[in-house]
Design a protein around this motif. Structure first.
Motif, mmCIF file in Angstrom:
data_model
loop_
_atom_site.group_PDB
_atom_site.id
_atom_site.type_symbol
_atom_site.label_atom_id
_atom_site.label_comp_id
_atom_site.label_asym_id
_atom_site.label_seq_id
_atom_site.Cartn_x
_atom_site.Cartn_y
_atom_site.Cartn_z
ATOM 1 N N ILE A 113 0.753 -1.107 -0.133
ATOM 2 C CA ILE A 113 0.172 0.007 -0.039
ATOM 3 C C ILE A 113 0.944 1.256 -0.056
ATOM 4 O O ILE A 113 1.761 1.359 0.868
ATOM 5 N N LEU A 114 0.690 2.027 -0.858
ATOM 6 C CA LEU A 114 1.118 3.485 -0.947
ATOM 7 C C LEU A 114 0.208 4.647 -1.141
ATOM 8 O O LEU A 114 -0.548 4.767 -1.892
ATOM 9 N N ILE A 115 0.424 5.613 -0.373
ATOM 10 C CA ILE A 115 -0.569 6.782 -0.620
ATOM 11 C C ILE A 115 0.384 7.962 -1.060
ATOM 12 O O ILE A 115 1.553 8.126 -0.620
ATOM 13 N N TYR A 116 -0.153 8.513 -2.105
ATOM 14 C CA TYR A 116 0.450 9.445 -2.737
ATOM 15 C C TYR A 116 -0.169 10.861 -3.140
ATOM 16 O O TYR A 116 -1.618 10.704 -3.218
ATOM 17 N N ASN A 117 0.532 12.122 -2.855
ATOM 18 C CA ASN A 117 -0.223 13.213 -3.239
ATOM 19 C C ASN A 117 -0.330 13.647 -4.610
ATOM 20 O O ASN A 117 0.454 14.086 -5.126
ATOM 21 N N GLU A 118 -1.494 13.446 -5.446
ATOM 22 C CA GLU A 118 -1.644 13.789 -6.715
ATOM 23 C C GLU A 118 -1.924 15.225 -7.107
ATOM 24 O O GLU A 118 -3.035 15.857 -6.279
ATOM 25 N N ILE A 119 -1.488 15.887 -8.034
ATOM 26 C CA ILE A 119 -1.731 17.439 -8.278
ATOM 27 C C ILE A 119 -3.510 17.283 -8.819
ATOM 28 O O ILE A 119 -3.774 16.633 -9.669
ATOM 29 N N GLU A 120 -4.298 18.187 -8.189
ATOM 30 C CA GLU A 120 -5.641 18.591 -8.582
ATOM 31 C C GLU A 120 -5.473 19.851 -9.222
ATOM 32 O O GLU A 120 -5.457 20.827 -8.338
ATOM 33 N N ARG A 121 -5.828 20.026 -10.343
ATOM 34 C CA ARG A 121 -5.535 21.403 -11.034
ATOM 35 C C ARG A 121 -6.605 22.391 -10.487
ATOM 36 O O ARG A 121 -6.024 23.458 -10.314
ATOM 37 N N TYR A 122 -7.670 21.997 -10.217
ATOM 38 C CA TYR A 122 -8.521 23.197 -9.782
ATOM 39 C C TYR A 122 -9.259 22.799 -8.453
ATOM 40 O O TYR A 122 -9.460 21.863 -8.077
ATOM 41 N N GLY A 123 -9.055 23.787 -7.469
ATOM 42 C CA GLY A 123 -9.570 23.798 -6.270
ATOM 43 C C GLY A 123 -10.984 24.486 -6.049
ATOM 44 O O GLY A 123 -11.124 25.037 -6.899
ATOM 45 N N GLU A 124 -11.581 24.165 -5.058
ATOM 46 C CA GLU A 124 -12.886 24.709 -4.584
ATOM 47 C C GLU A 124 -13.062 26.171 -4.642
ATOM 48 O O GLU A 124 -13.730 27.181 -4.763
ATOM 49 N N ASN A 125 -11.666 26.895 -4.384
ATOM 50 C CA ASN A 125 -11.528 28.215 -4.167
ATOM 51 C C ASN A 125 -11.023 29.073 -5.261
ATOM 52 O O ASN A 125 -10.651 30.110 -5.301
ATOM 53 N N ALA A 126 -11.088 28.442 -6.371
ATOM 54 C CA ALA A 126 -10.596 28.906 -7.582
ATOM 55 C C ALA A 126 -11.314 30.386 -7.742
ATOM 56 O O ALA A 126 -12.487 30.334 -7.746
ATOM 57 N N LEU A 127 -10.531 31.399 -8.562
ATOM 58 C CA LEU A 127 -11.254 32.576 -8.867
ATOM 59 C C LEU A 127 -11.434 32.730 -10.387
ATOM 60 O O LEU A 127 -10.577 32.208 -10.997
ATOM 61 N N ALA A 128 -12.184 33.532 -10.694
ATOM 62 C CA ALA A 128 -12.380 34.032 -12.147
ATOM 63 C C ALA A 128 -12.356 32.886 -12.779
ATOM 64 O O ALA A 128 -12.105 32.559 -14.093
ATOM 65 N N THR A 129 -13.432 31.949 -12.423
ATOM 66 C CA THR A 129 -13.431 30.612 -13.318
ATOM 67 C C THR A 129 -13.974 30.949 -14.707
ATOM 68 O O THR A 129 -13.624 29.968 -15.334
ATOM 69 N N HIS A 130 -15.040 31.801 -15.081
ATOM 70 C CA HIS A 130 -15.392 31.868 -16.294
ATOM 71 C C HIS A 130 -14.488 32.488 -17.227
ATOM 72 O O HIS A 130 -14.239 31.826 -18.534
ATOM 73 N N LEU A 131 -13.568 33.385 -16.430
ATOM 74 C CA LEU A 131 -12.574 33.718 -17.511
ATOM 75 C C LEU A 131 -11.550 32.750 -17.708
ATOM 76 O O LEU A 131 -10.778 32.678 -18.735
#
Length: 517
Positions: A113-131
């Protein structure tokens, strides 16, 4: 002979262990590396190097059944972490947070078993999402996909011969500074979004630097979060739509075009006195003024007609000008053309061909009704021209671009955004005088802040024919030394004076708090 053999052997060992070691190491490692691991994509930043994506790392777990004893396998199956059929796979990737929490109990004591931190491009606090848009599909992400997607820096996990991730061999890419830098001020953007979340169901706001044309904030509502985009695809309120770049009937903010044309063509002046009985007839159509129920404005100067948004006076001006001149000045202001080159979703709006307009249409187009449509960003650009003494300045949103090799391939400081003269300085100053009056005692009083520095701007209430109205306001602050231009559009949001103008005051008040104006 023996000595020669020794020398050859030593030379061969030197070649293998020293000179060829990097090549051989990479060759061996390449047989273990997961080839499908995603490449790191370039970032999208604010003017202050703030990552607008809210990129985070999310825990994922890899389970290699071949390294688990029967007890561990049974426990994981019983707890719903894996299924019986998974035991045939070399490894299983787990992403659910609840399951990973359980898996963490076993990680230290199990080699499988191995636990790894994978990149998640968009977070819940992203700004200017439409732009910003979505990865390669919309917004800045689509417009600059070739730049943002050009990285070859892979994140890697190494596996042994039977598919077990080898602990201690994870290669996580370091944070890079390459990508697209926008003119957006993340602090102003946050404040605008907070206000819209509280005040607006559907609409948009654009904030410009009044001197440079840089877009400091652009927000549209309803909002969406990129990481949950599938939840919005069938939403009837169209949250994926960037309303700041969509065309709508402008209502009375279009009177700025008519006023500009009338002053430039010397057919009137701010001091000319008109008579408003509350209505005016054009062809077979009767157009009412907001003052109709009170018997009209009576005697009123052109300056006050703009301040109080008198339909009668502006229809009379439109009749004097004619359809060709109105359309000519609309196009001079850039209406009917896209403002930005960066956002693929932007619409050009619509300014009709004069040959398709009839005499009775003059009543509608003179007050921004009928066949005319403009976008909130176009409204901001129109005001930007007036503020800058009649000279066109191009609004823009990209400040700098850095490629994957950390080279600056674009810098807006090398670009001249000043364009042609649209109206004379004298005309622009007269319009600004009338816009100040609108905030001091006219239809835009709710946009004026209770301080010694005054605002200037124009309201608009566009009738849609179904009993609903769009609400508009476009203005600037402070009047004497403009620093910010704000364009506000509220879709079916009621009255410009009652709903859009107060929103301007709230936005400016928040910006003042940030900038110590």
């Amino acid at each position: 002979m023996f000595l020669v053999c020794i020398i050859i052997l030593v030379a061969r060992l030197f070649l293998i262990q020293i000179l060829e070691r990097p090549y051989l190491y990479e060759k061996a490692i390449s047989q273990w590396t997961r080839p499908e691991e995603k490449a790191v994509r370039g970032g999208i930043y604010s003017r202050n190097n703030f990552l607008l994506l809210d990129t985070t790392r999310k825990k994922v777990a890899y389970i290699s059944p071949g390294w688990l004893n029967e007890d561990k396998k049974n426990i994981l199956i019983k707890k719903g972490i894996i299924e019986e059929k998974d035991l045939k796979e070399p490894y299983i990737k787990i992403t659910e947070a609840s399951k990973i929490k359980t898996i963490e109990e076993f990680e230290r004591v199990s080699p499988g078993i191995l636990i790894y931190n994978e990149i998640e491009r968009y977070g819940e606090n992203a700004l200017a999402t439409h732009l910003v848009g979505l990865d390669g599909k919309s917004g800045i992400e689509k417009a600059y996909d070739k730049i943002l997607g050009q990285s070859k820096k892979n994140e890697e996990i190494f596996f042994d011969g039977i598919g077990q991730p080898i602990k201690g061999t994870i290669k996580e890419s370091n944070k890079t500074s390459w990508g697209v830098y926008l003119t957006i001020d993340e602090n102003i953007q946050k404040k605008v979004e907070e206000i819209l979340d509280k005040e607006v169901n559907k609409g948009a706001v654009v904030v410009l630097d009044a001197k440079t044309g840089e877009i400091l904030a652009m927000a549209s509502r309803p909002n969406f979060k990129q990481k949950f985009v599938e939840n919005y695809l069938n939403d009837p309120d169209s949250p994926l739509l960037n309303r700041a770049l969509m065309p709508y009937i402008p209502g009375s903010i279009f009177k700025l075009v008519v006023l500009s044309a009338a002053l430039e063509e010397n057919i009137t002046d701010l001091d000319e006195v008109f008579d408003c009985p509350g209505y005016i007839k054009v062809g077979g159509n009767i157009f009412k003024c907001a003052s109709y129920k009170n018997g009209g404005h009576g005697k009123i100067t052109l300056k006050d007609a703009l301040a109080h948004s008198c339909n009668v006076v502006f229809i009379e001006l439109g009749l004097r000008l004619g359809k060709e001149k109105i359309v000519e000045y609309a196009k001079k202001f850039g209406l009917g053309e896209k403002v930005l080159e960066d956002i693929p979703e932007e619409k050009a709006g619509f300014i009709p061909d004069p040959k398709n307009l009839y005499y009775q249409d003059l009543g509608n187009i003179s007050i921004g009704q009928g066949k005319i449509q403009i976008t909130p960003i176009q409204a901001a650009k129109m005001m930007l021209t007036i503020v800058n003494e009649g000279r066109e300045i191009k609004p823009h949103v990209v400040k700098k671009i850095i490629n994957k090799d950390e080279q600056i391939i674009f810098d807006d400081s090398n670009v001249n955004y000043v364009g042609k003269r649209v109206i004379s300085q004298e005309t622009a100053n007269k319009i600004k005088e009338a816009l100040k009056a609108a905030c001091l005692y006219g239809s835009a009083v709710k946009a004026n802040l209770p301080d010694e520095k005054k605002s200037a701007g124009k309201t608009g209430t566009a009738e849609l024919g179904d009993g609903t109205t769009h609400a508009w306001f476009v203005g600037y602050y402070p009047y004497d030394d403009p620093k910010y231009i704000v364009s506000i559009f509220l879709e079916k949001g009621g009255s410009g004076p009652s709903n859009a103008a107060p929103l301007f005051a709230k936005i400016i008040q928040e910006i003042k708090g940030l900038q110590n104006l």
